[in-house]
Design a protein around this motif. Sequence first.
Motif, PDB file in Angstrom:
ATOM      1  N   GLU A  86       4.182  -3.473   1.203  1.00  0.00           N
ATOM      2  CA  GLU A  86       3.934  -2.026   1.200  1.00  0.00           C
ATOM      3  C   GLU A  86       2.638  -1.644   0.488  1.00  0.00           C
TER       4      GLU A  86
ATOM      5  N   THR B  52      -1.076  -0.550  -0.406  1.00  0.00           N
ATOM      6  CA  THR B  52      -1.967   0.419   0.229  1.00  0.00           C
ATOM      7  C   THR B  52      -3.339  -0.219   0.403  1.00  0.00           C
ATOM      8  N   TRP B  53      -3.766  -0.334   1.642  1.00  0.00           N
ATOM      9  CA  TRP B  53      -5.056  -0.947   1.974  1.00  0.00           C
ATOM     10  C   TRP B  53      -6.113   0.135   2.112  1.00  0.00           C
ATOM     11  N   ARG B  54      -7.334  -0.190   1.689  1.00  0.00           N
ATOM     12  CA  ARG B  54      -8.466   0.744   1.839  1.00  0.00           C
ATOM     13  C   ARG B  54      -9.656  -0.019   2.428  1.00  0.00           C
TER      14      ARG B  54
ATOM     15  N   GLU C  23     -10.760  -4.838   4.463  1.00  0.00           N
ATOM     16  CA  GLU C  23      -9.909  -3.934   3.713  1.00  0.00           C
ATOM     17  C   GLU C  23      -9.464  -4.647   2.446  1.00  0.00           C
TER      18      GLU C  23
ATOM     19  N   ALA D 109      -6.647  -4.325  -0.969  1.00  0.00           N
ATOM     20  CA  ALA D 109      -5.480  -3.698  -1.586  1.00  0.00           C
ATOM     21  C   ALA D 109      -5.310  -4.320  -2.966  1.00  0.00           C
TER      22      ALA D 109
END
Length: 63
Positions: free
Chosen positions: A7, A9-11, A23, A25
């Motif tokens: 779960e 959160t990737w940016r 990406e 996280a």
Amino acid sequence: MYSFPAEATWRTSSYTQQQNCVEVADTPGLAAVRDTKNRGHGHLLFETPEWRAFVGSLKTDRG
């Protein structure tokens, strides 16, 4: 062996270009990196100090 939460959160990097999409996280103590175009192919894990050193070296090389 490290496990990374599904779960997370990737940016996408603000410096990402069309050809080089990555990406990142973060969780306490770990950073994961994956290919934006091939998200299902897994990710690379780095301990936070390793990741910070890598990013810091990139910023230094730009200057």
